[in-house]
Design an enzyme around this catalytic site. Structure first.
Site, PDB file in Angstrom:
ATOM      1  N   LYS A  11       0.836  -1.214   0.000  1.00  0.00           N
ATOM      2  CA  LYS A  11       0.000   0.000   0.000  1.00  0.00           C
ATOM      3  C   LYS A  11       0.868   1.261   0.000  1.00  0.00           C
ATOM      4  O   LYS A  11       0.647   2.168  -0.787  1.00  0.00           O
ATOM      5  CB  LYS A  11      -0.918   0.016   1.240  1.00  0.00           C
ATOM      6  CG  LYS A  11      -1.823  -1.196   1.368  1.00  0.00           C
ATOM      7  CD  LYS A  11      -2.708  -1.118   2.599  1.00  0.00           C
ATOM      8  CE  LYS A  11      -1.982  -1.164   3.921  1.00  0.00           C
ATOM      9  NZ  LYS A  11      -1.303  -2.450   4.216  1.00  0.00           N
ATOM     10  N   ARG A  86      -9.868   0.965   8.572  1.00  0.00           N
ATOM     11  CA  ARG A  86      -9.634  -0.488   8.650  1.00  0.00           C
ATOM     12  C   ARG A  86     -10.785  -1.238   9.281  1.00  0.00           C
ATOM     13  O   ARG A  86     -10.724  -2.470   9.362  1.00  0.00           O
ATOM     14  CB  ARG A  86      -8.414  -0.782   9.529  1.00  0.00           C
ATOM     15  CG  ARG A  86      -7.142  -0.328   8.938  1.00  0.00           C
ATOM     16  CD  ARG A  86      -5.997  -0.874   9.741  1.00  0.00           C
ATOM     17  NE  ARG A  86      -4.835  -0.121   9.358  1.00  0.00           N
ATOM     18  CZ  ARG A  86      -3.625  -0.613   9.207  1.00  0.00           C
ATOM     19  NH1 ARG A  86      -3.391  -1.865   9.462  1.00  0.00           N
ATOM     20  NH2 ARG A  86      -2.635   0.141   8.823  1.00  0.00           N
ATOM     21  N   ARG A 125      11.787  -5.516   4.751  1.00  0.00           N
ATOM     22  CA  ARG A 125      11.571  -4.075   4.509  1.00  0.00           C
ATOM     23  C   ARG A 125      12.579  -3.227   5.292  1.00  0.00           C
ATOM     24  O   ARG A 125      12.866  -3.499   6.457  1.00  0.00           O
ATOM     25  CB  ARG A 125      10.159  -3.681   4.934  1.00  0.00           C
ATOM     26  CG  ARG A 125       9.958  -2.177   4.935  1.00  0.00           C
ATOM     27  CD  ARG A 125       8.547  -1.746   5.137  1.00  0.00           C
ATOM     28  NE  ARG A 125       7.823  -2.519   6.115  1.00  0.00           N
ATOM     29  CZ  ARG A 125       6.492  -2.597   6.163  1.00  0.00           C
ATOM     30  NH1 ARG A 125       5.758  -1.936   5.291  1.00  0.00           N
ATOM     31  NH2 ARG A 125       5.895  -3.317   7.071  1.00  0.00           N
ATOM     32  N   ARG A 158      11.469  -1.536  10.868  1.00  0.00           N
ATOM     33  CA  ARG A 158      10.398  -1.135  11.779  1.00  0.00           C
ATOM     34  C   ARG A 158      10.291  -2.089  12.967  1.00  0.00           C
ATOM     35  O   ARG A 158      10.473  -3.296  12.808  1.00  0.00           O
ATOM     36  CB  ARG A 158       9.056  -1.125  11.021  1.00  0.00           C
ATOM     37  CG  ARG A 158       8.782   0.184  10.341  1.00  0.00           C
ATOM     38  CD  ARG A 158       7.630   0.158   9.386  1.00  0.00           C
ATOM     39  NE  ARG A 158       6.412  -0.485   9.852  1.00  0.00           N
ATOM     40  CZ  ARG A 158       5.272  -0.502   9.151  1.00  0.00           C
ATOM     41  NH1 ARG A 158       5.213   0.104   7.976  1.00  0.00           N
ATOM     42  NH2 ARG A 158       4.210  -1.107   9.610  1.00  0.00           N
ATOM     43  N   ARG A 169      -0.185  -9.017  13.278  1.00  0.00           N
ATOM     44  CA  ARG A 169      -0.809  -7.986  12.422  1.00  0.00           C
ATOM     45  C   ARG A 169      -1.642  -8.632  11.321  1.00  0.00           C
ATOM     46  O   ARG A 169      -2.717  -8.152  10.967  1.00  0.00           O
ATOM     47  CB  ARG A 169       0.269  -7.078  11.815  1.00  0.00           C
ATOM     48  CG  ARG A 169       0.870  -6.142  12.853  1.00  0.00           C
ATOM     49  CD  ARG A 169       2.212  -5.596  12.408  1.00  0.00           C
ATOM     50  NE  ARG A 169       2.152  -4.856  11.170  1.00  0.00           N
ATOM     51  CZ  ARG A 169       3.196  -4.699  10.352  1.00  0.00           C
ATOM     52  NH1 ARG A 169       4.372  -5.230  10.644  1.00  0.00           N
ATOM     53  NH2 ARG A 169       3.066  -4.004   9.251  1.00  0.00           N
TER      54      ARG A 169
HETATM   55  P1  AP5 Z   1       4.806  -1.595   1.813  1.00  0.00           P
HETATM   56  O1  AP5 Z   1       4.479  -0.743   0.640  1.00  0.00           O
HETATM   57  O2  AP5 Z   1       5.484  -0.964   2.988  1.00  0.00           O
HETATM   58  O3  AP5 Z   1       3.499  -2.369   2.316  1.00  0.00           O
HETATM   59  P2  AP5 Z   1       2.262  -1.831   3.146  1.00  0.00           P
HETATM   60  O4  AP5 Z   1       1.058  -2.513   2.603  1.00  0.00           O
HETATM   61  O5  AP5 Z   1       2.248  -0.337   3.187  1.00  0.00           O
HETATM   62  O6  AP5 Z   1       2.623  -2.458   4.546  1.00  0.00           O
HETATM   63  P3  AP5 Z   1       2.552  -1.910   6.027  1.00  0.00           P
HETATM   64  O7  AP5 Z   1       3.262  -2.943   6.849  1.00  0.00           O
HETATM   65  O8  AP5 Z   1       3.036  -0.494   6.147  1.00  0.00           O
HETATM   66  O9  AP5 Z   1       1.030  -1.964   6.299  1.00  0.00           O
HETATM   67  P4  AP5 Z   1       0.343  -1.996   7.659  1.00  0.00           P
HETATM   68  O10 AP5 Z   1      -1.043  -1.781   7.244  1.00  0.00           O
HETATM   69  O11 AP5 Z   1       0.565  -3.128   8.574  1.00  0.00           O
HETATM   70  O12 AP5 Z   1       1.132  -0.883   8.467  1.00  0.00           O
HETATM   71  P5  AP5 Z   1       0.770   0.581   8.859  1.00  0.00           P
HETATM   72  O13 AP5 Z   1       2.012   1.356   8.822  1.00  0.00           O
HETATM   73  O14 AP5 Z   1      -0.420   1.072   8.127  1.00  0.00           O
HETATM   74  O15 AP5 Z   1       5.680  -2.824   1.271  1.00  0.00           O
HETATM   75  C1  AP5 Z   1       6.227  -3.778   2.166  1.00  0.00           C
HETATM   76  C2  AP5 Z   1       7.598  -4.252   1.634  1.00  0.00           C
HETATM   77  O16 AP5 Z   1       7.387  -4.934   0.385  1.00  0.00           O
HETATM   78  C3  AP5 Z   1       8.585  -3.112   1.337  1.00  0.00           C
HETATM   79  O17 AP5 Z   1       9.882  -3.516   1.676  1.00  0.00           O
HETATM   80  C4  AP5 Z   1       8.498  -2.918  -0.183  1.00  0.00           C
HETATM   81  O18 AP5 Z   1       9.726  -2.479  -0.735  1.00  0.00           O
HETATM   82  C5  AP5 Z   1       8.142  -4.327  -0.660  1.00  0.00           C
HETATM   83  N1  AP5 Z   1       7.305  -4.315  -1.862  1.00  0.00           N
HETATM   84  C6  AP5 Z   1       6.331  -3.411  -2.186  1.00  0.00           C
HETATM   85  N2  AP5 Z   1       5.787  -3.714  -3.374  1.00  0.00           N
HETATM   86  C7  AP5 Z   1       6.407  -4.849  -3.799  1.00  0.00           C
HETATM   87  C8  AP5 Z   1       6.284  -5.667  -4.961  1.00  0.00           C
HETATM   88  N3  AP5 Z   1       5.391  -5.399  -5.929  1.00  0.00           N
HETATM   89  N4  AP5 Z   1       7.073  -6.774  -5.060  1.00  0.00           N
HETATM   90  C9  AP5 Z   1       7.975  -7.074  -4.073  1.00  0.00           C
HETATM   91  N5  AP5 Z   1       8.148  -6.325  -2.958  1.00  0.00           N
HETATM   92  C10 AP5 Z   1       7.371  -5.232  -2.816  1.00  0.00           C
HETATM   93  O19 AP5 Z   1       0.279   0.377  10.374  1.00  0.00           O
HETATM   94  C11 AP5 Z   1       1.202   0.054  11.401  1.00  0.00           C
HETATM   95  C12 AP5 Z   1       0.454  -0.024  12.737  1.00  0.00           C
HETATM   96  O20 AP5 Z   1      -0.157   1.268  13.028  1.00  0.00           O
HETATM   97  C13 AP5 Z   1      -0.734  -1.007  12.777  1.00  0.00           C
HETATM   98  O21 AP5 Z   1      -0.315  -2.328  13.093  1.00  0.00           O
HETATM   99  C14 AP5 Z   1      -1.598  -0.385  13.875  1.00  0.00           C
HETATM  100  O22 AP5 Z   1      -1.068  -0.666  15.145  1.00  0.00           O
HETATM  101  C15 AP5 Z   1      -1.440   1.107  13.614  1.00  0.00           C
HETATM  102  N6  AP5 Z   1      -2.466   1.597  12.661  1.00  0.00           N
HETATM  103  C16 AP5 Z   1      -2.256   2.077  11.400  1.00  0.00           C
HETATM  104  N7  AP5 Z   1      -3.424   2.418  10.813  1.00  0.00           N
HETATM  105  C17 AP5 Z   1      -4.393   2.154  11.742  1.00  0.00           C
HETATM  106  C18 AP5 Z   1      -5.809   2.261  11.732  1.00  0.00           C
HETATM  107  N8  AP5 Z   1      -6.480   2.715  10.646  1.00  0.00           N
HETATM  108  N9  AP5 Z   1      -6.477   1.900  12.849  1.00  0.00           N
HETATM  109  C19 AP5 Z   1      -5.834   1.461  13.953  1.00  0.00           C
HETATM  110  N10 AP5 Z   1      -4.485   1.295  14.010  1.00  0.00           N
HETATM  111  C20 AP5 Z   1      -3.777   1.649  12.928  1.00  0.00           C
END
Ligand code: AP5
Length: 214
Positions: A11, A86, A125, A158, A169
């Site tokens: 994402k 979410r 990552r 991270r 997660r």
């Molecule tokens: P990346 O693009 O970073 O993936 P992502 O989907 O953004 O993954 P996240 O881990 O950031 O999502 P998340 O939803 O768990 O975390 P968030 O920060 O929102 O890609 C991942 C890796 O793959 C990278 O190394 C990239 O280079 C690689 N990659 C990308 N595309 C690729 C491809 N096509 N092929 C191969 N490799 C590829 O949330 C973190 C925490 O915050 C949550 O656990 C929660 O505690 C809190 N939080 C966030 N939002 C909320 C909410 N709405 N409500 C409550 N708590 C929340």
């Protein structure tokens, strides 16, 4: 535009590409929370213990910060939301925030990536401490190990990308986000994207889906 999908699905990677393409800001709930944790603000201090366990941060802590961000001037013409909403409750809250701003949801993109690939993606990552650029030690490695190509900043892993937190997660996503996906599917906003392939291949799939639903 809302980007949904499990942790590690790409994402954030795609949001950065779409931000350049559509010239509207990328608002990531995870980035917003991590910045608050880094600055040790009250929001960051409250959120950290949930993030470290791989749990969702409660709405009473998060929603105010999201609404404040959406009211900044750069969001007036639209926004790419990454990681928010979410849950069904967050979906309802977003709807009323957008209504007040005169905006509506055009597309909800949901990335499909098998669980074993998600684990590999998150374990490898690395993120730049200074500019936030993202890498993967195998799939998208930096030119110099541990150093950002763009600003020479230090790359870090991270805290929530340790294997047990990754698995927690993924479980939380399956349990808590599925009902919201179903609701967006029902109202015709959901566009499912195959998230496997190169970053450009995934981007092209998104652009085709967006064009097909204009
Ligand atoms: P990346 O693009 O970073 O993936 P992502 O989907 O953004 O993954 P996240 O881990 O950031 O999502 P998340 O939803 O768990 O975390 P968030 O920060 O929102 O890609 C991942 C890796 O793959 C990278 O190394 C990239 O280079 C690689 N990659 C990308 N595309 C690729 C491809 N096509 N092929 C191969 N490799 C590829 O949330 C973190 C925490 O915050 C949550 O656990 C929660 O505690 C809190 N939080 C966030 N939002 C909320 C909410 N709405 N409500 C409550 N708590 C929340």
């Amino acid at each position: 535009m809302i980007l949904m999908g499990p942790p590690g699905a790409g994402k954030g990677t795609q949001a950065k590409l779409l931000e350049q393409r559509f010239q509207v800001p990328h608002v990531s709930s995870g980035d917003l929370l991590r910045a608050a944790v880094k600055r040790k603000t009250p929001l960051g201090k409250q959120a950290k213990r949930f993030m470290d366990r791989g749990e969702l941060v409660p709405d009473e802590i998060l929603l105010g910060a999201i609404e404040e961000r959406l009211h900044q001037d750069d969001c007036a013409n639209g926004v790419i939301l990454d990681g928010f909403p979410r849950t069904l409750a967050q979906g309802t809250a977003l709807k009323s925030m957008l209504a007040k701003m005169g905006l509506r949801i055009d597309h909800v993109l949901s990335f499909n990536v098998p669980r074993e690939d998600l684990v590999k993606r998150m374990s490898g990552r690395r993120t730049c401490r200074d500019c936030g650029a993202m890498y993967h030690i195998i799939f998208d490695p930096p030119l110099n190990p541990g150093m950002c190509n763009k600003c020479n900043g230090e790359l870090y892993q991270r805290d929530d990308d340790q294997e047990d937190t990754i698995l927690a997660r993924l479980d939380v996503h399956e349990r808590q986000t599925a009902p919201l996906l179903a609701a967006y599917r029902e109202c015709g906003l959901l566009r499912e994207v195959d998230g496997i392939g190169s970053q450009d291949q995934v981007l092209n799939r998104i652009l085709n889906l967006v064009q097909a639903h204009e």
